[in-house]
Design a protein around this motif. Sequence first.
Motif, PDB file in Angstrom:
ATOM      1  N   ARG A 122       2.005   1.780   3.188  1.00  0.00           N
ATOM      2  CA  ARG A 122       2.230   0.451   2.607  1.00  0.00           C
ATOM      3  C   ARG A 122       1.320  -0.590   3.254  1.00  0.00           C
ATOM      4  O   ARG A 122       0.778  -1.464   2.568  1.00  0.00           O
ATOM      5  CB  ARG A 122       3.701   0.058   2.744  1.00  0.00           C
ATOM      6  N   ALA A 176      -2.181  -0.108   1.892  1.00  0.00           N
ATOM      7  CA  ALA A 176      -2.275  -0.604   0.516  1.00  0.00           C
ATOM      8  C   ALA A 176      -2.310  -2.134   0.487  1.00  0.00           C
ATOM      9  O   ALA A 176      -3.057  -2.738  -0.292  1.00  0.00           O
ATOM     10  CB  ALA A 176      -1.109  -0.082  -0.313  1.00  0.00           C
ATOM     11  N   ALA A 177      -1.506  -2.772   1.338  1.00  0.00           N
ATOM     12  CA  ALA A 177      -1.498  -4.239   1.393  1.00  0.00           C
ATOM     13  C   ALA A 177      -2.833  -4.773   1.890  1.00  0.00           C
ATOM     14  O   ALA A 177      -3.346  -5.783   1.377  1.00  0.00           O
ATOM     15  CB  ALA A 177      -0.359  -4.718   2.295  1.00  0.00           C
ATOM     16  N   TRP A 178      -3.409  -4.110   2.879  1.00  0.00           N
ATOM     17  CA  TRP A 178      -4.711  -4.530   3.420  1.00  0.00           C
ATOM     18  C   TRP A 178      -5.795  -4.443   2.361  1.00  0.00           C
ATOM     19  O   TRP A 178      -6.677  -5.299   2.278  1.00  0.00           O
ATOM     20  CB  TRP A 178      -5.054  -3.650   4.614  1.00  0.00           C
ATOM     21  N   LEU A 179      -5.717  -3.438   1.495  1.00  0.00           N
ATOM     22  CA  LEU A 179      -6.736  -3.231   0.469  1.00  0.00           C
ATOM     23  C   LEU A 179      -6.662  -4.248  -0.663  1.00  0.00           C
ATOM     24  O   LEU A 179      -7.584  -4.306  -1.489  1.00  0.00           O
ATOM     25  CB  LEU A 179      -6.620  -1.811  -0.100  1.00  0.00           C
ATOM     26  N   THR A 180      -5.604  -5.047  -0.711  1.00  0.00           N
ATOM     27  CA  THR A 180      -5.516  -6.066  -1.760  1.00  0.00           C
ATOM     28  C   THR A 180      -6.478  -7.223  -1.516  1.00  0.00           C
ATOM     29  O   THR A 180      -6.776  -7.988  -2.427  1.00  0.00           O
ATOM     30  CB  THR A 180      -4.087  -6.638  -1.867  1.00  0.00           C
ATOM     31  N   GLU A 181      -6.973  -7.351  -0.279  1.00  0.00           N
ATOM     32  CA  GLU A 181      -7.921  -8.416   0.052  1.00  0.00           C
ATOM     33  C   GLU A 181      -9.348  -7.873  -0.030  1.00  0.00           C
ATOM     34  O   GLU A 181      -9.592  -6.707   0.270  1.00  0.00           O
ATOM     35  CB  GLU A 181      -7.654  -8.955   1.461  1.00  0.00           C
ATOM     36  N   TYR A 202      -7.016   0.076  10.239  1.00  0.00           N
ATOM     37  CA  TYR A 202      -6.933   0.452   8.828  1.00  0.00           C
ATOM     38  C   TYR A 202      -7.930   1.554   8.482  1.00  0.00           C
ATOM     39  O   TYR A 202      -7.655   2.383   7.607  1.00  0.00           O
ATOM     40  CB  TYR A 202      -7.134  -0.784   7.953  1.00  0.00           C
TER      41      TYR A 202
END
Length: 210
Positions: A83, A86-91, A12
Amino acid sequence: MPRGQTPTTTSYAMLGLLAVRPWSTYELTNQIRRSLARFWPRASSKLYEEPRKLVALGYATAESQNQGRRRRTVYTITEDGRRALAAWLTEPGSPPPALESEQLLRVFLADNGTKGDLLRTIEATRRWARETAAVDAAIARSYLEGDAPFPDRAGLNTLVGRYLSDMSAATERWADWAGEVVASWPDDLSDLPVETEALRDVVARDPRDR
């Protein structure tokens, strides 16, 4: 996801750089050394493996290009890669920050050496902090003077840069204090006085008492 391929935090990190612009493996590695290595250090061999993993995951594409007499492979992030990033950054991230310092390890084990050894280690730590502060200042100055690369990232880079600058400043303050303390100690490090004032300072920082 391809069998045997699992994205890591380093995956990431590279995706984040690819989201800025396409890079060759050499450029990616140098950029990580320049920008991320202070808080995400990784061996060069691992960094050179990572772009191929991103391609296998479908998170990046690879294009061979001519550069003078040499050929290089340039990697570009895909929509799937954006995508996934972006999904990884939600945590919020796990584990919490980890400190790795050979100097602190040498301080911790200093009773197996000499007082002179310990003082040299503390001075080396202080020197590192001052050198790092100079690097941080040069980067900050480049943003103020409009000479920094990727000026559109100045806001986020300043958040991280201030954290790193505060760490180097705190390290220099610790080294100044530790040097004075150790200078007053006897040569025999097997039976040392307790720095009770320092312990009281640590207790006073307990957030539960605020």
